[in-house]
Design a protein around this motif. Structure first.
Motif, PDB file in Angstrom:
ATOM      1  N   ALA A  67       0.834  -1.192   0.000  1.00 14.89           N
ATOM      2  CA  ALA A  67       0.000   0.000   0.000  1.00 14.89           C
ATOM      3  C   ALA A  67       0.872   1.246   0.000  1.00 14.89           C
ATOM      4  CB  ALA A  67      -0.919   0.006   1.224  1.00 14.89           C
ATOM      5  N   PHE A  68       0.463   2.212  -0.791  1.00 11.90           N
ATOM      6  CA  PHE A  68       1.098   3.529  -0.818  1.00 11.90           C
ATOM      7  C   PHE A  68      -0.041   4.527  -0.831  1.00 11.90           C
ATOM      8  CE2 PHE A  68       3.446   6.931  -3.298  1.00 11.90           C
ATOM      9  CZ  PHE A  68       4.243   7.314  -2.235  1.00 11.90           C
ATOM     10  N   SER A  69      -0.371   5.078   0.321  1.00 18.10           N
ATOM     11  CA  SER A  69      -1.605   5.857   0.414  1.00 18.10           C
ATOM     12  C   SER A  69      -1.495   6.881   1.541  1.00 18.10           C
ATOM     13  CB  SER A  69      -2.797   4.933   0.657  1.00 18.10           C
ATOM     14  OG  SER A  69      -2.600   4.173   1.821  1.00 18.10           O
ATOM     15  N   LEU A  70      -2.495   7.776   1.583  1.00 19.29           N
ATOM     16  CA  LEU A  70      -2.562   8.745   2.655  1.00 19.29           C
ATOM     17  C   LEU A  70      -2.931   8.059   3.961  1.00 19.29           C
ATOM     18  CD1 LEU A  70      -4.448  11.723   0.964  1.00 19.29           C
ATOM     19  CD2 LEU A  70      -2.092  11.722   1.758  1.00 19.29           C
ATOM     20  N   GLN A  71      -2.158   8.352   5.009  1.00 22.58           N
ATOM     21  CA  GLN A  71      -2.534   7.871   6.336  1.00 22.58           C
ATOM     22  C   GLN A  71      -3.434   8.899   7.017  1.00 22.58           C
ATOM     23  OE1 GLN A  71      -0.159   5.477   9.326  1.00 22.58           O
ATOM     24  NE2 GLN A  71       0.359   7.546   9.944  1.00 22.58           N
ATOM     25  N   LYS A  72      -3.110  10.164   6.820  1.00 27.76           N
ATOM     26  CA  LYS A  72      -3.969  11.269   7.208  1.00 27.76           C
ATOM     27  C   LYS A  72      -3.712  12.388   6.207  1.00 27.76           C
ATOM     28  CE  LYS A  72      -0.662  12.808  10.754  1.00 27.76           C
ATOM     29  NZ  LYS A  72      -0.497  13.149  12.176  1.00 27.76           N
ATOM     30  N   GLN A  73      -4.345  13.511   6.391  1.00 30.05           N
ATOM     31  CA  GLN A  73      -4.389  14.517   5.342  1.00 30.05           C
ATOM     32  C   GLN A  73      -3.012  14.960   4.854  1.00 30.05           C
ATOM     33  OE1 GLN A  73      -7.149  15.380   3.832  1.00 30.05           O
ATOM     34  NE2 GLN A  73      -6.013  16.661   2.409  1.00 30.05           N
ATOM     35  N   ASP A  74      -2.028  15.042   5.750  1.00 29.86           N
ATOM     36  CA  ASP A  74      -0.717  15.569   5.368  1.00 29.86           C
ATOM     37  C   ASP A  74       0.380  14.514   5.525  1.00 29.86           C
ATOM     38  OD1 ASP A  74      -0.812  15.397   8.085  1.00 29.86           O
ATOM     39  OD2 ASP A  74       0.020  17.383   8.489  1.00 29.86           O
ATOM     40  N   GLU A  75       0.049  13.248   5.436  1.00 29.42           N
ATOM     41  CA  GLU A  75       1.033  12.202   5.690  1.00 29.42           C
ATOM     42  C   GLU A  75       0.789  10.997   4.788  1.00 29.42           C
ATOM     43  OE1 GLU A  75       2.821  11.257   9.830  1.00 29.42           O
ATOM     44  OE2 GLU A  75       1.141   9.888   9.576  1.00 29.42           O
ATOM     45  N   LEU A  76       1.816  10.624   4.048  1.00 22.93           N
ATOM     46  CA  LEU A  76       1.766   9.437   3.216  1.00 22.93           C
ATOM     47  C   LEU A  76       2.304   8.231   3.981  1.00 22.93           C
ATOM     48  CD1 LEU A  76       3.007  10.734  -0.249  1.00 22.93           C
ATOM     49  CD2 LEU A  76       0.826   9.620   0.181  1.00 22.93           C
ATOM     50  N   ILE A  94       6.681   3.165   6.383  1.00 20.54           N
ATOM     51  CA  ILE A  94       7.427   4.397   6.141  1.00 20.54           C
ATOM     52  C   ILE A  94       6.419   5.538   6.064  1.00 20.54           C
ATOM     53  CG2 ILE A  94       8.937   5.650   4.577  1.00 20.54           C
ATOM     54  CD1 ILE A  94      10.068   3.016   3.665  1.00 20.54           C
ATOM     55  N   LEU A  95       6.582   6.537   6.900  1.00 19.99           N
ATOM     56  CA  LEU A  95       5.695   7.688   6.926  1.00 19.99           C
ATOM     57  C   LEU A  95       6.444   8.905   6.395  1.00 19.99           C
ATOM     58  CD1 LEU A  95       4.110   7.215  10.474  1.00 19.99           C
ATOM     59  CD2 LEU A  95       3.349   6.290   8.285  1.00 19.99           C
ATOM     60  N   LEU A  96       5.784   9.665   5.542  1.00 19.01           N
ATOM     61  CA  LEU A  96       6.377  10.858   4.946  1.00 19.01           C
ATOM     62  C   LEU A  96       5.420  12.018   5.125  1.00 19.01           C
ATOM     63  CD1 LEU A  96       8.619  12.156   3.161  1.00 19.01           C
ATOM     64  CD2 LEU A  96       7.191  11.557   1.188  1.00 19.01           C
ATOM     65  N   ASN A  97       5.883  13.084   5.808  1.00 13.79           N
ATOM     66  CA  ASN A  97       5.010  14.242   5.974  1.00 13.79           C
ATOM     67  C   ASN A  97       5.314  15.298   4.913  1.00 13.79           C
ATOM     68  OD1 ASN A  97       7.272  15.746   6.794  1.00 13.79           O
ATOM     69  ND2 ASN A  97       6.838  15.517   8.971  1.00 13.79           N
ATOM     70  N   ASN A  98       4.584  16.395   4.951  1.00 13.61           N
ATOM     71  CA  ASN A  98       4.743  17.396   3.901  1.00 13.61           C
ATOM     72  C   ASN A  98       5.916  18.333   4.113  1.00 13.61           C
ATOM     73  OD1 ASN A  98       3.668  18.809   6.019  1.00 13.61           O
ATOM     74  ND2 ASN A  98       1.834  19.514   4.947  1.00 13.61           N
ATOM     75  N   GLN A  99       6.769  18.017   5.094  1.00  9.35           N
ATOM     76  CA  GLN A  99       8.069  18.689   5.219  1.00  9.35           C
ATOM     77  C   GLN A  99       9.216  17.783   4.767  1.00  9.35           C
ATOM     78  OE1 GLN A  99       5.824  19.090   8.135  1.00  9.35           O
ATOM     79  NE2 GLN A  99       5.199  20.870   6.911  1.00  9.35           N
ATOM     80  N   LYS A 120      -4.248   1.455   6.798  1.00 10.00           N
ATOM     81  CA  LYS A 120      -4.187   2.164   8.070  1.00 10.00           C
ATOM     82  C   LYS A 120      -4.567   3.620   7.837  1.00 10.00           C
ATOM     83  CE  LYS A 120      -1.008   3.383  11.851  1.00 10.00           C
ATOM     84  NZ  LYS A 120       0.407   3.340  12.286  1.00 10.00           N
ATOM     85  N   THR A 121      -5.511   4.102   8.620  1.00 17.85           N
ATOM     86  CA  THR A 121      -5.984   5.479   8.484  1.00 17.85           C
ATOM     87  C   THR A 121      -6.163   6.095   9.863  1.00 17.85           C
ATOM     88  OG1 THR A 121      -7.191   4.919   6.459  1.00 17.85           O
ATOM     89  CG2 THR A 121      -7.799   6.970   7.546  1.00 17.85           C
ATOM     90  N   ILE A 122      -5.713   7.318  10.026  1.00 21.79           N
ATOM     91  CA  ILE A 122      -5.950   8.069  11.256  1.00 21.79           C
ATOM     92  C   ILE A 122      -7.153   8.971  11.034  1.00 21.79           C
ATOM     93  CG2 ILE A 122      -4.999   9.764  12.866  1.00 21.79           C
ATOM     94  CD1 ILE A 122      -2.235   8.613  12.235  1.00 21.79           C
ATOM     95  N   TYR A 123      -8.220   8.706  11.781  1.00 20.41           N
ATOM     96  CA  TYR A 123      -9.463   9.476  11.660  1.00 20.41           C
ATOM     97  C   TYR A 123      -9.767  10.097  13.014  1.00 20.41           C
ATOM     98  CZ  TYR A 123     -14.351  10.641  10.722  1.00 20.41           C
ATOM     99  OH  TYR A 123     -15.544  11.314  10.561  1.00 20.41           O
ATOM    100  N   SER A 164     -10.178   5.426   2.223  1.00 20.21           N
ATOM    101  CA  SER A 164     -10.623   6.807   2.084  1.00 20.21           C
ATOM    102  C   SER A 164     -10.289   7.505   3.390  1.00 20.21           C
ATOM    103  CB  SER A 164     -12.118   6.900   1.778  1.00 20.21           C
ATOM    104  OG  SER A 164     -12.893   6.605   2.925  1.00 20.21           O
ATOM    105  N   GLU A 165     -10.331   8.824   3.373  1.00 18.63           N
ATOM    106  CA  GLU A 165      -9.935   9.552   4.577  1.00 18.63           C
ATOM    107  C   GLU A 165     -10.935   9.371   5.717  1.00 18.63           C
ATOM    108  OE1 GLU A 165     -11.867  12.611   1.781  1.00 18.63           O
ATOM    109  OE2 GLU A 165     -10.633  10.804   1.659  1.00 18.63           O
ATOM    110  N   ASP A 166     -12.144   8.861   5.423  1.00 18.27           N
ATOM    111  CA  ASP A 166     -13.149   8.705   6.469  1.00 18.27           C
ATOM    112  C   ASP A 166     -13.675   7.285   6.581  1.00 18.27           C
ATOM    113  OD1 ASP A 166     -14.512   8.670   4.093  1.00 18.27           O
ATOM    114  OD2 ASP A 166     -15.988  10.202   4.633  1.00 18.27           O
ATOM    115  N   GLY A 167     -13.018   6.313   5.901  1.00 16.04           N
ATOM    116  CA  GLY A 167     -13.498   4.946   6.041  1.00 16.04           C
ATOM    117  C   GLY A 167     -12.960   4.008   4.991  1.00 16.04           C
TER     118      GLY A 167
END
Length: 319
Positions: A67-76, A94-99, A120-123, A164-167
């Motif tokens: 999987a290569f996806s958004l974990q939360k809005q600003d984090e891959l 591996i987590l990558l933020n927008n910095q 895995k998603t942080i909601y 998805s970001e909500d489910g």
């Protein structure tokens, strides 16, 4: 026999995280901000390296990504694992933020196929993880903050599950009547939407489910129609929710859908326009439902969407 394998990861997230740049990125066209320009380059910027040694017997093995996806809005999130003839080992997150700050987590307690959680998603304040069986992709277990949680089941069996970001978003794969079912992390409910399609992709935006269908004309195999559908609150006789037709757009080079990804309010759908030896990308605006061709490239190499891993495991809004 001792087999040592190395993995080097170059994270390329230019579309999803705007601060991750490479030479030849997809950038807005200053003359027309509604268009994008594709610049060809192989000069990617490496923002993280991870080298891991593995010792295996005569059967060897290899690293793979699930999987290569958004974990939360600003984090891959990039989820990887090591596979060999008898099982799976050492899932890595591996987590990558927008910095451009990357963190590598060696996930403990999830090292076998019976507890493998690629979604895995942080909601809000909660962390949701989903286990997908390698032997049966329709079998899932969902964990909320590490605890197994009964979320029920969609109207139709799990076929293609995506984040998805909500489910969770489940898709059938029929040529005819289809269902796209969304489980909402906040409400704890499934919503099942029904529509007709021969091929389609789905996504979530602003709390709603959207579907883009592609229909070939059935004669010449060249012209087709892209239809944009939005979920509604209108049930049919069997208590399935209908989808509202928001736009239909005739396109000259149809072919078949390769892949899709949503970025902000836009859903990008890549097509193999096989009768014209081209790859074409359409941008669908989910606010005004417009359909716009943004890439039209002659094929240099053939790609397809027949990889069984693509059908089985979640990528970022895959077909």
């Amino acid at each position: 026999m001792k087999v040592i394998q190395f993995i080097k990861m170059s994270v390329f997230a230019s579309v999803l995280l705007s601060s991750c740049k490479r030479d030849g990125d997809i950038n807005p066209n200053p003359d027309n901000p509604n268009n994008i320009t594709l610049l060809n380059s192989n000069q990617w910027t490496v923002v993280a390296n991870h080298i891991q040694k593995k010792q295996q017997g005569v059967l060897g093995g290899n690293f793979g990504t699930a999987a290569f996806s958004l974990q939360k809005q600003d984090e891959l999130r990039w989820f990887l694992y090591f596979t060999h003839m008898s099982g799976f080992q050492d899932p890595i997150e591996i987590l990558l933020n927008n910095q451009n700050v990357a963190t590598v987590n060696m996930i403990t307690g999830k090292g076998d196929a019976s507890d493998f959680r690629p979604i895995k998603t942080i909601y809000g304040a909660d962390t949701w993880e989903t286990h997908i069986s390698f032997d049966n992709s329709s079998h899932i277990n969902v964990f909320k903050n590490g605890q197994l949680t009964d979320i029920g089941y969609p109207y139709r069996p799990i076929k293609k599950l995506q984040t998805s970001e909500d489910g969770l978003l489940n898709n059938t794969a029929h040529s005819g009547t289809n269902w796209v079912s969304h489980y909402h992390y906040g409400t704890g409910q499934w919503k099942n939407n029904v529509f007709w399609a021969t091929q389609y992709v789905s996504t979530r935006h602003n709390g709603k489910t959207y579907v883009a269908t592609l229909l070939n004309d059935g004669t010449t195999g060249t012209q087709g129609t892209i239809t944009v559908l939005e979920e509604s609150n209108t049930p049919d006789a069997s208590n399935m929710y209908l989808m509202t037709n928001k736009n239909e757009d005739t396109i000259p080079n149809a072919g078949y859908i390769l892949h899709s990804v949503r970025h902000n309010e836009n859903l990008y759908v890549a097509l193999n326009a096989q009768w014209h030896n081209k790859y074409v990308v359409y941008k669908i605006n989910l606010n005004n439902y417009s359909v716009q061709k943004v890439v039209d490239e002659t094929k240099v190499e053939n790609y397809d969407n027949t990889d069984p891993l693509v059908r089985k495991l979640p990528h970022a809004n895959y077909k």
